[in-house]
Design a protein around this motif. Structure first.
Motif, PDB file in Angstrom:
ATOM      1  N   ILE A  75       8.737   7.502  -1.309  1.00 36.38           N
ATOM      2  CA  ILE A  75       7.728   6.638  -0.619  1.00 36.38           C
ATOM      3  C   ILE A  75       8.246   5.933   0.319  1.00 36.38           C
ATOM      4  O   ILE A  75       7.732   5.324   1.382  1.00 36.38           O
ATOM      5  N   CYS A  76       9.410   5.119   0.090  1.00 36.49           N
ATOM      6  CA  CYS A  76      10.049   4.070   0.961  1.00 36.49           C
ATOM      7  C   CYS A  76      10.372   4.490   2.421  1.00 36.49           C
ATOM      8  O   CYS A  76       9.946   3.684   3.217  1.00 36.49           O
ATOM      9  N   PRO A  77      10.784   5.363   2.608  1.00 31.10           N
ATOM     10  CA  PRO A  77      10.969   6.072   4.045  1.00 31.10           C
ATOM     11  C   PRO A  77       9.499   5.930   4.753  1.00 31.10           C
ATOM     12  O   PRO A  77       9.663   5.522   5.953  1.00 31.10           O
ATOM     13  N   ILE A  78       8.504   6.481   4.105  1.00 25.89           N
ATOM     14  CA  ILE A  78       7.345   6.353   4.778  1.00 25.89           C
ATOM     15  C   ILE A  78       6.682   5.040   5.016  1.00 25.89           C
ATOM     16  O   ILE A  78       6.271   4.522   5.972  1.00 25.89           O
ATOM     17  N   MET A  79       6.944   4.167   4.093  1.00 22.72           N
ATOM     18  CA  MET A  79       6.679   2.695   4.086  1.00 22.72           C
ATOM     19  C   MET A  79       7.207   1.976   5.114  1.00 22.72           C
ATOM     20  O   MET A  79       6.469   1.391   5.974  1.00 22.72           O
ATOM     21  N   ASN A  80       8.488   2.224   5.344  1.00 24.92           N
ATOM     22  CA  ASN A  80       9.187   1.425   6.301  1.00 24.92           C
ATOM     23  C   ASN A  80       9.300   1.963   7.692  1.00 24.92           C
ATOM     24  O   ASN A  80       9.183   1.166   8.702  1.00 24.92           O
ATOM     25  N   GLN A  81       8.932   3.231   7.922  1.00 24.28           N
ATOM     26  CA  GLN A  81       8.566   3.766   9.002  1.00 24.28           C
ATOM     27  C   GLN A  81       7.196   3.346   9.783  1.00 24.28           C
ATOM     28  O   GLN A  81       7.189   2.644  10.838  1.00 24.28           O
ATOM     29  N   ASN A  82       6.273   3.068   8.882  1.00 26.55           N
ATOM     30  CA  ASN A  82       4.899   2.331   9.104  1.00 26.55           C
ATOM     31  C   ASN A  82       5.256   0.869   9.269  1.00 26.55           C
ATOM     32  O   ASN A  82       4.590   0.264  10.091  1.00 26.55           O
ATOM     33  N   MET A  83       6.097   0.279   8.575  1.00 21.51           N
ATOM     34  CA  MET A  83       6.296  -1.011   8.677  1.00 21.51           C
ATOM     35  C   MET A  83       6.816  -1.370  10.119  1.00 21.51           C
ATOM     36  O   MET A  83       6.619  -2.412  10.839  1.00 21.51           O
ATOM     37  N   VAL A  84       7.703  -0.216  10.704  1.00 23.22           N
ATOM     38  CA  VAL A  84       8.349  -0.570  11.987  1.00 23.22           C
ATOM     39  C   VAL A  84       7.379  -0.392  12.993  1.00 23.22           C
ATOM     40  O   VAL A  84       7.391  -0.974  13.827  1.00 23.22           O
ATOM     41  N   ILE A 185      -9.868  -5.594  -0.938  1.00 19.68           N
ATOM     42  CA  ILE A 185      -9.218  -4.415  -0.927  1.00 19.68           C
ATOM     43  C   ILE A 185      -7.892  -4.885  -1.788  1.00 19.68           C
ATOM     44  O   ILE A 185      -7.179  -4.121  -2.259  1.00 19.68           O
ATOM     45  N   ILE A 186      -7.549  -6.348  -1.488  1.00 21.67           N
ATOM     46  CA  ILE A 186      -6.507  -6.742  -2.205  1.00 21.67           C
ATOM     47  C   ILE A 186      -5.067  -6.490  -1.572  1.00 21.67           C
ATOM     48  O   ILE A 186      -4.205  -7.445  -0.834  1.00 21.67           O
ATOM     49  N   TYR A 187      -4.699  -5.195  -1.309  1.00 20.60           N
ATOM     50  CA  TYR A 187      -3.384  -4.782  -0.486  1.00 20.60           C
ATOM     51  C   TYR A 187      -3.656  -3.575   0.303  1.00 20.60           C
ATOM     52  O   TYR A 187      -4.911  -2.922   0.115  1.00 20.60           O
ATOM     53  N   TYR A 188      -2.917  -3.425   1.359  1.00 23.04           N
ATOM     54  CA  TYR A 188      -2.903  -2.615   2.272  1.00 23.04           C
ATOM     55  C   TYR A 188      -2.079  -1.185   1.994  1.00 23.04           C
ATOM     56  O   TYR A 188      -0.962  -1.347   1.679  1.00 23.04           O
ATOM     57  N   ASP A 189      -2.613   0.024   1.999  1.00 25.31           N
ATOM     58  CA  ASP A 189      -1.955   1.144   1.677  1.00 25.31           C
ATOM     59  C   ASP A 189      -0.987   1.373   2.950  1.00 25.31           C
ATOM     60  O   ASP A 189      -1.134   1.737   3.959  1.00 25.31           O
ATOM     61  N   GLY A 190       0.381   1.070   2.551  1.00 25.86           N
ATOM     62  CA  GLY A 190       1.528   1.252   3.359  1.00 25.86           C
ATOM     63  C   GLY A 190       1.993   2.860   3.584  1.00 25.86           C
ATOM     64  O   GLY A 190       2.974   3.038   4.459  1.00 25.86           O
ATOM     65  N   LEU A 191       1.013   3.843   3.100  1.00 25.09           N
ATOM     66  CA  LEU A 191       1.500   5.294   3.267  1.00 25.09           C
ATOM     67  C   LEU A 191       0.403   5.692   4.227  1.00 25.09           C
ATOM     68  O   LEU A 191       0.800   6.949   4.532  1.00 25.09           O
ATOM     69  N   GLU A 192      -0.780   5.366   4.461  1.00 26.41           N
ATOM     70  CA  GLU A 192      -1.681   5.945   5.155  1.00 26.41           C
ATOM     71  C   GLU A 192      -1.917   5.209   6.486  1.00 26.41           C
ATOM     72  O   GLU A 192      -1.754   4.006   6.587  1.00 26.41           O
ATOM     73  N   GLU A 194      -4.826   4.826   7.972  1.00 24.70           N
ATOM     74  CA  GLU A 194      -6.016   4.130   8.027  1.00 24.70           C
ATOM     75  C   GLU A 194      -5.583   2.575   7.257  1.00 24.70           C
ATOM     76  O   GLU A 194      -5.982   1.451   8.052  1.00 24.70           O
ATOM     77  N   GLY A 195      -4.574   2.423   6.288  1.00 26.33           N
ATOM     78  CA  GLY A 195      -4.162   1.405   6.056  1.00 26.33           C
ATOM     79  C   GLY A 195      -3.404   0.663   6.777  1.00 26.33           C
ATOM     80  O   GLY A 195      -3.550  -0.736   6.976  1.00 26.33           O
ATOM     81  N   ILE A 196      -2.501   0.944   7.700  1.00 23.82           N
ATOM     82  CA  ILE A 196      -1.502   0.414   8.647  1.00 23.82           C
ATOM     83  C   ILE A 196      -2.502  -0.049   9.614  1.00 23.82           C
ATOM     84  O   ILE A 196      -2.468  -1.182  10.254  1.00 23.82           O
ATOM     85  N   GLN A 197      -3.399   0.677  10.154  1.00 25.46           N
ATOM     86  CA  GLN A 197      -4.449   0.123  11.175  1.00 25.46           C
ATOM     87  C   GLN A 197      -5.292  -0.969  10.837  1.00 25.46           C
ATOM     88  O   GLN A 197      -5.566  -2.291  11.482  1.00 25.46           O
ATOM     89  N   MET A 198      -5.693  -1.138   9.571  1.00 26.04           N
ATOM     90  CA  MET A 198      -6.442  -2.057   9.149  1.00 26.04           C
ATOM     91  C   MET A 198      -5.635  -3.379   8.873  1.00 26.04           C
ATOM     92  O   MET A 198      -6.036  -4.623   9.121  1.00 26.04           O
ATOM     93  N   LEU A 199      -4.144  -3.244   8.544  1.00 23.94           N
ATOM     94  CA  LEU A 199      -3.225  -4.446   8.410  1.00 23.94           C
ATOM     95  C   LEU A 199      -2.932  -4.902   9.767  1.00 23.94           C
ATOM     96  O   LEU A 199      -3.080  -6.044   9.960  1.00 23.94           O
TER      97      LEU A 199
END
Length: 209
Positions: A75-84, A185-192, A194-199
């Protein structure tokens, strides 16, 4: 013809009140306050440039925190692609920071983290990839953020962790929006997506405050 001035006056007051109240009502329902989940405890680790980074480096900034490791095969590659994507959305904005804590600090030295940062095109000077004592990083994750991390030789990569991002405000408080039932929601889904847009939307709200 006799005019009813009292009726006209009342109508005028209602009209004026309505013009003033409508945006307030719309704002109340479309922009509720973000929930306060807790306060990030003090931390101090070393980043990809060999610099010591602590809470004070993020004071006055909105920042996003995650727990990852550079050799993560899932999952880390997906998380950090989204974080970028989050980084690029706020390109050039000095008020956004990111804290990426490695849960495999024995391998993830500053040099390894610097190469990782280059490979992901991490350019925000306030995005720190952090390494240090494993016990302290695990304690920060499990007790400070309540984001579980752990070692498990039976899983691919040898570590377990979530794909969630934490949003922290300028005062070091963990924040989140409410769901449709009024629960944080407490935390934001770093894999989806929708979660990234909310963040991104909630980062904007905090920065504008």
């Amino acid at each position: 013809m006799k005019k009813n001035y009292s009726y006209i006056g009342i109508s005028f007051i209602i009209l004026i009140f309505g013009i003033w109240a409508i945006p307030k009502i719309v704002d109340h329902y479309s922009e509720p306050d973000l929930a306060v989940i807790g306060t990030v405890p003090d931390f101090s680790f070393t980043d990809q440039n060999g610099k010591t980074i602590s809470n004070s480096d993020y004071k006055g900034k909105v920042y996003v925190a995650e727990f990852f490791f550079t050799t993560c095969p899932s999952i880390c590659p997906i998380m950090n692609q989204n974080m970028v994507k989050v980084q690029n959305e706020f390109y050039g904005n000095p008020n956004l920071g990111i804290a990426s804590f490695s849960i495999d600090p024995d391998y993830d030295t500053p040099e390894i983290l610097r190469d990782y940062a280059n490979s992901y095109q991490i350019t925000n000077p306030n995005w720190h990839l952090l390494t240090g004592e494993k016990v302290k990083i695990f304690d920060l994750a499990n007790s400070g953020f309540n984001l579980y991390v752990g070692e498990n030789s039976e899983v691919e990569g040898g570590f377990e962790h979530s794909g969630y991002f934490a949003l922290i405000d300028q005062e070091g408080k963990i924040r989140s929006r409410y769901d449709e039932h009024g629960n944080p929601i407490i935390y934001y889904d770093g894999l989806e997506t929708e979660g990234i847009q909310m963040l991104i939307e909630d980062i904007e709200r905090l920065i504008e405050n």
